[in-house]
Design an enzyme around this catalytic site. Sequence first.
Site, short mmCIF file in Angstrom:
data_model
loop_
_atom_site.label_atom_id
_atom_site.label_comp_id
_atom_site.label_asym_id
_atom_site.label_seq_id
_atom_site.Cartn_x
_atom_site.Cartn_y
_atom_site.Cartn_z
CE LYS A 287 -4.05 1.94 2.31
NZ LYS A 287 -5.06 1.78 3.39
CD GLU A 376 -18.83 -3.21 9.34
OE1 GLU A 376 -18.14 -2.32 8.78
OE2 GLU A 376 -18.99 -4.36 8.88
NE ARG A 404 -20.45 -3.56 6.19
CZ ARG A 404 -20.08 -4.00 4.99
NH1 ARG A 404 -20.52 -3.41 3.90
NH2 ARG A 404 -19.25 -5.02 4.86
#
Length: 648
Positions: A287, A376, A404
């Site tokens: 990244k 979640e 969610r």
Amino acid sequence: MDITPGALLQTIDSPDDLKRLSREQLYQLCDELRQYIIDIVSVHGGHFAASLGVVELTVALHYIFNTPYDQLVWDVGHQAYGHKILTGRRDQFATNRKYNGISGFPKRGESPYDAFGVGHSSTSISAALGMAMAAKYKGETDRKVVAVIGDGAMTAGLAFEGMNHAGVADTDLLIILNDNCMSIDPNVGALKEYLTDITTSKTYNRLKDDIWKALGKLPGSTFSRDMASKIEHSIKSFVSRSSNLFESLNLRYFGPIDGHNITKLVDTLADLRQIPGPKLLHIMTVKGKGYALAEKEQTKWHAPGLFDKITGEIYKKHYPTPQPPKYQDVFGHTLIELAEQNPNIIGITPAMPSGSSLKFMMEKMPDRAFDVGICEQHAVTLSAGMATQGMRVFCNIYSSFMQRAYDQVIHDVAIQHLPVVFCLDRAGLVGEDGPTHHGAYDIPYMRCVPNMIVSSPMNESELRNLLYTAQLESNQHPFVIRYPRGEGVMPEWRTPFQEIPVGKGRKIKDGEGVAILTLGHPGNFATAAIRELRATGLDPAHYDMRFVKPLDEDLLHEVFGKYDRILTVEDGTVVGGFGSAVLEFQAAHGYNATVRILGIPDRIVEHGSPKELQHECGYDAPAIASAVREMMKDKVSVQSLRPNSWSQ
């Protein structure tokens, strides 16, 4: 500032142009694409490190696959900047995430190359499988479907549900696992350890790839592919102890390979395009690749804001006086204060320790604050399990992400009447992230749940006091505290803790003619509007209600008994929200008053700065002042005023 793309990149207006390049030219194109992203984001802002990490993959995908006929689905979409630049949006890229500009995420309405709109994680496999199944049903045997998902997004249950189905759906689906050990913050959990282990099992992977290439790719040779599979399974048990997770789900596993080797990527994708059935390619990337500071501090450079690309200095606003802190930081520091007093306090967040500022408690009290990954649903039920054992859990989830886990809120928390504290960060309009991240709906979806307390602070002091109130033994209810993204209004915010009686608001000022009822941070907009109105001879009353459930009925009786014109203001949807709750109270008690609701309208609100969007939606200070002036002209019925802004 005029930013010119490189010589090759200037010639790429679509993937068709890309396909005209030689393989040797792809190296130059990748360099130019990476540099263009750095140039634009440093000046105009946006997500940064994620897109740098997939430059080679993006080029290779559009080079090998026939997009947009072949469907390319990105997960979350932070990493899709290169994709946008190569698919006709290069010259508009400077408008990325700006008001009326292109979206910071893939968006179906923006381009035919954006096969699926995203913003939340872990949707790519299920969406891509749906496309592949539809292609099979329609007889489109030449159409390929690719899902690109990161190792962080792979932790969510939805990703495993999608893989579980993909393994038996018999579709031509390619899943690319972009493994960089990061989401926004470093990844956590057993899957991270598994992927680390599988990347070290290179002996098995080389053998498997060689066998498959030798036997499995022979045209029409079902026998060869079957033989390759048998040989492969026979060596698996003694070469690698952990390389069977994906294949146990009937996904052909390939890799891991270097995701920054454009030649290897192009060759591998060309090979995989010819292999039928569900398969997974594991690539290793960095990244922030190509920008040294972003490679070194990947969380910091996920979305750094504006910066000097040469020195790496991230530009900060400088103020002559102390400024208010971010609400998230008030939460993070206050939770530590409370945890030092209450040994039962636990902090939970699903993959957002930096964004929620739970990172402060994780650093100071690592045995009492936990990042559970992008999960979640698990975060909520984990909190519920802890609550059954006497823990007072502060579960911090962004408002839009809490959507969610709604079933868990009802089934695992509310029905069992467990005192979990839900801290909903990013409530209201969040700005440049746009409609996938706006916290527009939590007031209606939380206030309709029995046993639930729903609150919102007007400032930092109220946030501290609501956090304090929620953890008291006297509170045995699920407790929602919603607050916005960004700064509050109190530079001196470390006020002494005071209990706020549940369901009690406060009268900020008396007035004449009209009463303004506010919930949460927009109360500050009302305060500013009242200052303007008083200069013109109007003097509205102002009530900070604090709670939308339970409502302060004593305060509402006072308001309806004294005022026949009432304006409600909230940073949530006007459908079923705070204003609707006030109307329900009015109807239940037979009051006859004109009630007007300001808030987020019943439509999808696109991206822009919070101030631009609040103005567009008509609940900033000027809009409040305008509404009061309009209401005070006379006592016309609600229907004769602005229908879209009024309750029906």
